[in-house]
Design an enzyme around this catalytic site. Structure first.
Site, PDB file in Angstrom:
ATOM      1  N   ASP A   1      -8.259  77.282  17.588  1.00 21.16           N
ATOM      2  CA  ASP A   1      -8.786  76.060  18.198  1.00 21.16           C
ATOM      3  C   ASP A   1      -8.101  74.783  17.738  1.00 21.16           C
ATOM      4  OD1 ASP A   1     -10.615  75.461  20.279  1.00 21.16           O
ATOM      5  OD2 ASP A   1     -11.851  74.357  18.865  1.00 21.16           O
TER       6      ASP A   1
ATOM      7  N   HIS B   1     -16.246  74.616  17.676  1.00 20.41           N
ATOM      8  CA  HIS B   1     -14.899  74.480  17.140  1.00 20.41           C
ATOM      9  C   HIS B   1     -14.574  75.558  16.101  1.00 20.41           C
ATOM     10  CE1 HIS B   1     -11.212  72.708  15.789  1.00 20.41           C
ATOM     11  NE2 HIS B   1     -11.710  72.247  14.645  1.00 20.41           N
TER      12      HIS B   1
ATOM     13  N   SER C   1      -7.967  74.921  12.893  1.00 20.34           N
ATOM     14  CA  SER C   1      -7.889  73.463  12.964  1.00 20.34           C
ATOM     15  C   SER C   1      -6.746  72.939  12.088  1.00 20.34           C
ATOM     16  CB  SER C   1      -9.240  72.855  12.559  1.00 20.34           C
ATOM     17  OG  SER C   1      -9.336  71.511  12.928  1.00 20.34           O
TER      18      SER C   1
END
Length: 351
Positions: free
Chosen positions: A188, A315, A163
Site C-alpha cells: 500500500d 492502509h 508504507s
C-alpha cells in the site's frame, strides 16, 4: 435508544439471586424440571479495558534480539520466527513497529523464516540519531542488520515493506547490494499517491491524539479512530509504538515523525521506476485501485509485477486482514519457487 432508566414505559425486572438459588435448589430436591435448571451461567461482561488489553508478542514470534551494528552505538531490535525456508524480512511503516507483522507471522512461519525489524526511531531500536530517517540512512540500516545476521552468506531473502517501509524495501532492492534477494513485496505505497499526500501529513500528525493515560486507551483509539481495523493485531502492535513519558505521566508516540518532514520526499521520489527496475519477482498489495499511478499502470500491463487489490481493509493490510495477507505472501513464494537458498529450479538438486 434510551436506557430503561430514561424510558418511563419500560419496566425493569429485578432478579434476586438468592431467591433464584433457593428456587433452583428446591426444584432439584423435588425432581421438578425447572426452567432455571437449563439456564447456563452468564459469561462475564467484557469491560473496555479487557477488550483492549495488550497481547504479548510471544504469542506470534519465537524470539526477539538486539543487533549491535559494528563501529557504532546503533542497536536495532528484531523479532524472529520459523526455522525453515527463505527469510521474509519485514519493514514497517512510519509510526508502526516490527510488531505490525505479528499476526501474519503465525501463518508465514510455517513455510518460511520471518524477521521483523524496528526501524530507526521506532520500537525498541536505539540509535545515535533518531531523527535521521533519510532513505539513504534507512537503507544502510537494513543492509547493516542483514550483514550482522547472516555475514557474507545470507539465505534467500524476500523483502516486505509497508508504507514508508515499502519505500525502504524498494530502495534496498534497487541498490542491488543484496545478492540473495529473491522477492519484493510492497504494501500500500505508490509514488504518485504518497507524494500528493505529503502536504497533509503534518496536519494529520498534529491532529492525532498525543497522550494516553494507559496502553489500553491507545489501543482503543487506534481502532475507534480507524488507524487499524483488527483489534487483536492492535493489541499486539500498538504497545510497540508507544513510550512512557515520566514528565507527563502518560504514554506518547515513540516515533517523532513530525520532526522528520525534511526526509519525507526522499522516501517516495522515483519510487515507481525503482520498483519496476528491481530484477526480482515483485508483488504490489493495495487497499484500493485509486492508488495506482501511470508508471505502475503501464508496468502492470506489461506484466512486470503482480498486483492484488485487497478488499475490506485499511492502509495497514497486514494488520487488518492477516490471514489473507499471509496467504498471499506464501503463494508468492511458492509461485516463484523461492527456497531457503534461492530460486529452486526443477530438476536441479542443490547441495
Amino acid at each position: 435508544m434510551n436506557s430503561s432508566t430514561d424510558d418511563p414505559n419500560f419496566t425493569t425486572v429485578h432478579e434476586d439471586s438468592q431467591e433464584l438459588s433457593k428456587l433452583h435448589q428446591q426444584n432439584s430436591n423435588n425432581n421438578v424440571n425447572s426452567v432455571f435448571s437449563s439456564v447456563p451461567s452468564r459469561p462475564p461482561i467484557q469491560t473496555s479495558s479487557e477488550k483492549y488489553k495488550p497481547i504479548d508478542w510471544t504469542s506470534y514470534f519465537d524470539e526477539e534480539d538486539d543487533i549491535q551494528i559494528p563501529n557504532s552505538n546503533d542497536v536495532f531490535h528484531i523479532y524472529k520466527a520459523g526455522t525453515k525456508g527463505p527469510v521474509v524480512f519485514c519493514l514497517h511503516g512510519g509510526g508502526y513497529s516490527g510488531l505490525s507483522f505479528a499476526l501474519v507471522t503465525s501463518t508465514i512461519k510455517q513455510k518460511a523464516r520471518v524477521v521483523a525489524m524496528d526501524l530507526r526511531g521506532h520500537g525498541k531500536s536505539a540509535t545515535e540519531d533518531e531523527i535521521d530517517l533519510s532513505i539513504e540512512t534507512l537503507c544502510n540500516d537494513v543492509l547493516a542488520v542483514l550483514k550482522a545476521l547472516y555475514g557474507d552468506s545470507p539465505p534467500a531473502i524476500v523483502l516486505i515493506g509497508h508504507s514508508m517501509g515499502g519505500a525502504v524495501a524498494v530502495n534496498v532492492a534497487a541498490k542491488r547490494a543484496l545478492p540473495s534477494l529473491c522477492g519484493l513485496v510492497v504494501v500500500d505505497v505508490v509514488e504518485g499517491t504518497a507524494m500528493a499526500s505529503l502536504m497533509h501529513m503534518q496536519n494529520i500528525l498534529s491532529n492525532r491524539v498525543q497522550h494516553f493515560a494507559t496502553i489500553e486507551k491507545a489501543i482503543e483509539w487506534s481502532i475507534k479512530g480507524g488507524t487499524l481495523r483488527n483489534v487483536d493485531s492492535a493489541r499486539v502492535s500498538i504497545p510497540g509504538t508507544l513510550k512512557y513519558d515520566e514528565s507527563k505521566n502518560c504514554y506518547v508516540h515513540r516515533a517523532k515523525l513530525e520532526e522528520t518532514d525534511q526526509y519525507w520526499r526522499s522516501w517516495y521520489e522515483g519510487l515507481s521506476e525503482k520498483f519496476l527496475s528491481c530484477p526480482v519477482p515483485k508483488l504490489l498489495l493495495l487497499a484500493g485501485t485509486d492508488r495506482m499511478d501511470r508508471a505502475l499502470t503501464i508496468g502492470q500491463m506489461q506484466g512486470k509485477f503482480q498486483i492484488v487489490v485487497v478488499k475490506n481493509t485499511g492502509h495497514a493490510i497486514q494488520e487488518d486482514v492477516p490471514e489473507e495477507f499471509a496467504t498471499l505472501v506464501i503463494k508468492f513464494i511458492s509461485r516463484n519457487r523461492i527456497g531457503p537458498h534461492g530460486v529452486e529450479i526443477p530438476g536441479i538438486r542443490r547441495p
